[in-house]
Design a protein around this motif. Structure first.
Motif, PDB file in Angstrom:
ATOM      1  N   TYR A 117       0.895  -1.213   0.003  1.00  0.00           N
ATOM      2  CA  TYR A 117       0.076  -0.041  -0.126  1.00  0.00           C
ATOM      3  C   TYR A 117       0.811   1.301   0.122  1.00  0.00           C
ATOM      4  O   TYR A 117       0.600   2.266  -0.435  1.00  0.00           O
ATOM      5  CB  TYR A 117      -0.863   0.002   1.180  1.00  0.00           C
ATOM      6  CG  TYR A 117      -1.972  -1.115   1.037  1.00  0.00           C
ATOM      7  CD1 TYR A 117      -2.182  -2.028   0.080  1.00  0.00           C
ATOM      8  CD2 TYR A 117      -2.937  -1.074   2.219  1.00  0.00           C
ATOM      9  CE1 TYR A 117      -2.977  -2.994   0.273  1.00  0.00           C
ATOM     10  CE2 TYR A 117      -3.900  -2.066   2.225  1.00  0.00           C
ATOM     11  CZ  TYR A 117      -3.804  -3.263   1.224  1.00  0.00           C
ATOM     12  OH  TYR A 117      -4.843  -4.244   1.146  1.00  0.00           O
ATOM     13  N   THR A 118       1.935   1.279   0.552  1.00  0.00           N
ATOM     14  CA  THR A 118       3.207   2.123   0.596  1.00  0.00           C
ATOM     15  C   THR A 118       3.529   2.619  -0.720  1.00  0.00           C
ATOM     16  O   THR A 118       3.516   3.621  -1.419  1.00  0.00           O
ATOM     17  CB  THR A 118       4.198   2.049   1.263  1.00  0.00           C
ATOM     18  OG1 THR A 118       3.695   1.954   2.733  1.00  0.00           O
ATOM     19  CG2 THR A 118       5.419   2.915   1.452  1.00  0.00           C
ATOM     20  N   LEU A 119       3.617   1.309  -1.574  1.00  0.00           N
ATOM     21  CA  LEU A 119       4.025   1.453  -2.957  1.00  0.00           C
ATOM     22  C   LEU A 119       2.866   2.143  -3.732  1.00  0.00           C
ATOM     23  O   LEU A 119       3.059   3.042  -4.659  1.00  0.00           O
ATOM     24  CB  LEU A 119       4.374  -0.029  -3.736  1.00  0.00           C
ATOM     25  CG  LEU A 119       4.513  -0.121  -5.033  1.00  0.00           C
ATOM     26  CD1 LEU A 119       5.799   0.756  -5.506  1.00  0.00           C
ATOM     27  CD2 LEU A 119       4.861  -1.606  -5.472  1.00  0.00           C
ATOM     28  N   ASN A 120       1.876   1.992  -3.588  1.00  0.00           N
ATOM     29  CA  ASN A 120       0.291   2.247  -4.277  1.00  0.00           C
ATOM     30  C   ASN A 120       0.385   3.732  -4.187  1.00  0.00           C
ATOM     31  O   ASN A 120       0.028   4.771  -5.016  1.00  0.00           O
ATOM     32  CB  ASN A 120      -0.797   1.678  -3.924  1.00  0.00           C
ATOM     33  CG  ASN A 120      -0.878   0.307  -3.936  1.00  0.00           C
ATOM     34  OD1 ASN A 120      -1.426  -0.549  -3.278  1.00  0.00           O
ATOM     35  ND2 ASN A 120      -0.110  -0.333  -5.100  1.00  0.00           N
ATOM     36  N   SER A 121       0.794   4.178  -2.848  1.00  0.00           N
ATOM     37  CA  SER A 121       0.659   5.675  -2.623  1.00  0.00           C
ATOM     38  C   SER A 121       1.713   6.534  -3.204  1.00  0.00           C
ATOM     39  O   SER A 121       1.545   7.398  -3.930  1.00  0.00           O
ATOM     40  CB  SER A 121       0.756   5.972  -1.182  1.00  0.00           C
ATOM     41  OG  SER A 121       1.163   7.242  -0.821  1.00  0.00           O
ATOM     42  N   LEU A 122       2.933   5.743  -3.236  1.00  0.00           N
ATOM     43  CA  LEU A 122       4.039   6.326  -3.917  1.00  0.00           C
ATOM     44  C   LEU A 122       3.769   6.523  -5.587  1.00  0.00           C
ATOM     45  O   LEU A 122       4.168   7.738  -6.032  1.00  0.00           O
ATOM     46  CB  LEU A 122       5.282   5.587  -3.716  1.00  0.00           C
ATOM     47  CG  LEU A 122       6.563   5.924  -4.821  1.00  0.00           C
ATOM     48  CD1 LEU A 122       6.836   7.355  -4.321  1.00  0.00           C
ATOM     49  CD2 LEU A 122       7.653   4.918  -4.327  1.00  0.00           C
ATOM     50  N   ILE A 123       3.056   5.570  -6.245  1.00  0.00           N
ATOM     51  CA  ILE A 123       2.912   5.644  -7.503  1.00  0.00           C
ATOM     52  C   ILE A 123       1.936   6.737  -7.812  1.00  0.00           C
ATOM     53  O   ILE A 123       1.979   7.383  -8.793  1.00  0.00           O
ATOM     54  CB  ILE A 123       2.224   4.251  -8.127  1.00  0.00           C
ATOM     55  CG1 ILE A 123       3.496   3.171  -8.290  1.00  0.00           C
ATOM     56  CG2 ILE A 123       1.519   4.459  -9.452  1.00  0.00           C
ATOM     57  CD1 ILE A 123       2.839   1.713  -8.048  1.00  0.00           C
ATOM     58  N   SER A 124       0.940   7.181  -6.848  1.00  0.00           N
ATOM     59  CA  SER A 124      -0.212   7.818  -7.116  1.00  0.00           C
ATOM     60  C   SER A 124       0.381   9.292  -7.104  1.00  0.00           C
ATOM     61  O   SER A 124      -0.152  10.257  -7.414  1.00  0.00           O
ATOM     62  CB  SER A 124      -1.079   7.672  -6.256  1.00  0.00           C
ATOM     63  OG  SER A 124      -2.167   8.806  -6.237  1.00  0.00           O
ATOM     64  N   ASN A 125       1.404   9.541  -5.962  1.00  0.00           N
ATOM     65  CA  ASN A 125       2.153  10.836  -5.905  1.00  0.00           C
ATOM     66  C   ASN A 125       3.335  11.090  -6.514  1.00  0.00           C
ATOM     67  O   ASN A 125       4.342  11.851  -6.319  1.00  0.00           O
ATOM     68  CB  ASN A 125       2.410  10.983  -4.499  1.00  0.00           C
ATOM     69  CG  ASN A 125       1.220  11.121  -3.851  1.00  0.00           C
ATOM     70  OD1 ASN A 125      -0.042  11.754  -3.842  1.00  0.00           O
ATOM     71  ND2 ASN A 125       0.720  10.058  -2.707  1.00  0.00           N
ATOM     72  N   PRO A 180     -12.227  -5.334  -2.488  1.00  0.00           N
ATOM     73  CA  PRO A 180     -11.147  -4.748  -3.134  1.00  0.00           C
ATOM     74  C   PRO A 180     -10.187  -4.082  -2.454  1.00  0.00           C
ATOM     75  O   PRO A 180     -10.623  -3.548  -1.370  1.00  0.00           O
ATOM     76  CB  PRO A 180     -12.047  -3.768  -3.924  1.00  0.00           C
ATOM     77  CG  PRO A 180     -13.461  -4.393  -4.149  1.00  0.00           C
ATOM     78  CD  PRO A 180     -13.620  -5.031  -3.123  1.00  0.00           C
ATOM     79  N   ASP A 181      -9.091  -3.843  -2.651  1.00  0.00           N
ATOM     80  CA  ASP A 181      -7.934  -3.178  -1.828  1.00  0.00           C
ATOM     81  C   ASP A 181      -7.031  -2.387  -2.897  1.00  0.00           C
ATOM     82  O   ASP A 181      -7.391  -2.302  -3.794  1.00  0.00           O
ATOM     83  CB  ASP A 181      -7.183  -4.159  -1.005  1.00  0.00           C
ATOM     84  CG  ASP A 181      -6.358  -5.114  -1.573  1.00  0.00           C
ATOM     85  OD1 ASP A 181      -6.601  -5.512  -2.753  1.00  0.00           O
ATOM     86  OD2 ASP A 181      -5.391  -5.635  -1.021  1.00  0.00           O
ATOM     87  N   VAL A 182      -5.872  -2.450  -2.628  1.00  0.00           N
ATOM     88  CA  VAL A 182      -4.994  -1.494  -3.118  1.00  0.00           C
ATOM     89  C   VAL A 182      -5.347  -0.196  -3.837  1.00  0.00           C
ATOM     90  O   VAL A 182      -5.052   0.227  -4.778  1.00  0.00           O
ATOM     91  CB  VAL A 182      -4.176  -2.207  -4.257  1.00  0.00           C
ATOM     92  CG1 VAL A 182      -3.594  -3.612  -3.895  1.00  0.00           C
ATOM     93  CG2 VAL A 182      -5.214  -2.928  -5.116  1.00  0.00           C
ATOM     94  N   GLN A 214      -8.342   2.351   5.351  1.00  0.00           N
ATOM     95  CA  GLN A 214      -9.347   1.643   5.572  1.00  0.00           C
ATOM     96  C   GLN A 214      -9.271   0.309   5.091  1.00  0.00           C
ATOM     97  O   GLN A 214      -9.753  -0.535   5.688  1.00  0.00           O
ATOM     98  CB  GLN A 214     -10.422   2.771   4.793  1.00  0.00           C
ATOM     99  CG  GLN A 214     -11.779   1.925   5.131  1.00  0.00           C
ATOM    100  CD  GLN A 214     -13.103   2.661   4.438  1.00  0.00           C
ATOM    101  OE1 GLN A 214     -13.541   3.620   5.182  1.00  0.00           O
ATOM    102  NE2 GLN A 214     -13.719   2.451   3.170  1.00  0.00           N
ATOM    103  N   GLU A 215      -8.949   0.208   3.645  1.00  0.00           N
ATOM    104  CA  GLU A 215      -8.527  -1.085   3.129  1.00  0.00           C
ATOM    105  C   GLU A 215      -7.898  -1.861   4.116  1.00  0.00           C
ATOM    106  O   GLU A 215      -8.099  -3.217   4.282  1.00  0.00           O
ATOM    107  CB  GLU A 215      -7.909  -1.013   1.919  1.00  0.00           C
ATOM    108  CG  GLU A 215      -9.204  -0.269   0.892  1.00  0.00           C
ATOM    109  CD  GLU A 215      -8.343   0.138  -0.619  1.00  0.00           C
ATOM    110  OE1 GLU A 215      -9.272   0.355  -1.290  1.00  0.00           O
ATOM    111  OE2 GLU A 215      -7.385  -0.187  -0.695  1.00  0.00           O
ATOM    112  N   TYR A 216      -6.550  -1.626   4.707  1.00  0.00           N
ATOM    113  CA  TYR A 216      -5.921  -2.142   5.542  1.00  0.00           C
ATOM    114  C   TYR A 216      -6.656  -2.690   6.773  1.00  0.00           C
ATOM    115  O   TYR A 216      -6.565  -3.877   7.063  1.00  0.00           O
ATOM    116  CB  TYR A 216      -4.635  -1.493   5.790  1.00  0.00           C
ATOM    117  CG  TYR A 216      -3.553  -2.165   6.709  1.00  0.00           C
ATOM    118  CD1 TYR A 216      -2.695  -2.837   6.001  1.00  0.00           C
ATOM    119  CD2 TYR A 216      -3.407  -1.947   8.042  1.00  0.00           C
ATOM    120  CE1 TYR A 216      -1.482  -3.614   6.659  1.00  0.00           C
ATOM    121  CE2 TYR A 216      -2.362  -2.535   8.930  1.00  0.00           C
ATOM    122  CZ  TYR A 216      -1.653  -3.532   8.101  1.00  0.00           C
ATOM    123  OH  TYR A 216      -0.414  -4.016   8.811  1.00  0.00           O
TER     124      TYR A 216
END
Length: 360
Positions: free
Chosen positions: A98-106, A152-154, A295-297
């Motif tokens: 999820y940290t990776l998902n956040s990094l990709i978004s930003n 659904p997550d990520v 929230q997903e976590y």
């Protein structure tokens, strides 16, 4: 959802190279349709942070090796085994992913994703949060978690909640695979490029600005079958899953057959997963990606501790009898209090994310 695996970066399973101005990430598990492992996620996180500060890298491309897809999610058998052992490895992996998902978004540079072939679960997380998302005629995208008793997550709940009307709710509850046109319509992708042109586009990205290169190869996507479907908005409105299924079954119109199929698809899913997914979509509206992932976590760890996630994997992947014994067995038996319990704070186990957390 994506897979677990060793916490040590498996750089043979995800390859990094620089080609001209372009940093290229290639998921390299073609036999597993490039399913993510914890090592792959860790390696991607580390390399993306390095490239963020490297002035010679002006853009990043992520793609999958082989012909079957970008990423088909993950090794859910590994998650199944970990759940039987307490689920601690799964919790640690999701925090990293999820940290990776956040990094990709930003990400501070253009992040281009070739969403060719299968793009499921964790594959959505490493692509649909990027700034330049390319689909092809071969794209089959989906968040099919309710089929295995999960949600659904990520960041998928946030993406689905932002889709036009109730199309995202339909996709989430049925777990349907979506084509390229559907992915663009729902907001998971930006541009359509024929798969035969991806290699040429990748070459162009080595020396050209991303926007001009993509514009040169992109074509108009075919119309989505989800667009203009009034029955979807009418049937999926609200927060009552039982009422949604009732409306679908009672729908009397041109899309009667489609609505009936959707009702049966939802009825076959985990009742708990269906109700918690619906509540997740309603609660996530207006949140940042980071808050959505938190929230997903929280919800995901509750599913790790519950019976349906394990049972769904057993039925679909381990024993393959496709006859899950959901507990509870019906939507009516899942109370509002049951649903609410999935969103309760985790105390010192909470995942805390922020844009600054990624240090880029």
């Amino acid at each position: 959802m994506a897979a677990m695996g060793s916490g040590k970066p498996d750089t043979d399973e995800v390859l990094f190279e620089c080609r001209g101005r372009l940093g290229v990430i290639t998921l390299n598990r073609p036999r597993a349709v490039n399913a993510l492992t914890a090592g792959m996620a860790s390696a991607m996180l580390e390399q993306l942070r390095l490239w963020a500060g490297d002035d010679t890298v002006e853009a990043v491309l992520v793609r999958g090796s082989g012909e079957r897809g970008l990423c088909a999610g993950g090794d859910i058998v590994a998650i199944y085994r970990d759940m039987l052992d307490g689920g601690n490895a799964t919790a640690a992996f999701w925090a990293e992913e999820y940290t990776l998902n956040s990094l990709i978004s930003n990400y501070p540079k253009p992040y281009v994703a070739f969403m060719d072939g299968l793009v499921l679960g964790g594959g959505v997380g490493i692509s649909a949060h990027g700034s330049v998302r390319i689909v092809t005629e071969r794209t089959r995208l989906g968040m099919p978690e309710t089929t295995i008793g999960f949600v659904p997550d990520v960041g998928g709940t946030l993406l689905l909640s932002r889709a036009p009307g109730e199309a995202g709710t339909h996709a989430a509850l049925t777990g349907a695979h979506l084509n390229a046109a559907d992915a663009v319509f729902l907001g998971f992708a930006d541009s359509f490029v024929p798969s035969a042109k991806l290699a040429d586009l990748a070459k162009a990205l080595e020396s050209e600005p991303v926007d001009s290169a993509v514009a040169r190869f992109a074509e108009e996507a075919p119309p989505s079958g989800l667009a203009g479907q009034a029955w979807i908005d009418a049937c999926y409105a609200g927060t009552d899953a039982e009422e949604i299924v009732r409306r679908l079954r009672a729908f009397d119109g041109q899309a009667q057959e489609e609505a009936a199929k959707a009702a049966e698809a939802i009825a076959a899913k985990s009742p708990t997963a269906v109700k918690v997914t619906l509540e997740s979509l309603r609660r996530v509206k207006g949140l940042s990606l980071e808050k959505a992932l938190e929230q997903e976590y929280r919800v995901g760890l509750r599913f790790v501790a519950g019976p349906d996630f394990r049972e769904g994997i057993r039925a679909q992947v381990v024993d393959k009898d496709f006859a899950p014994d959901w507990q509870p067995a019906t939507l009516a038996e899942v109370s509002d209090e049951d649903v609410e319990s999935y969103f309760a704070p985790l105390g010192n186990r909470e995942l805390i994310l922020s844009k600054e957390h990624n240090n880029v």
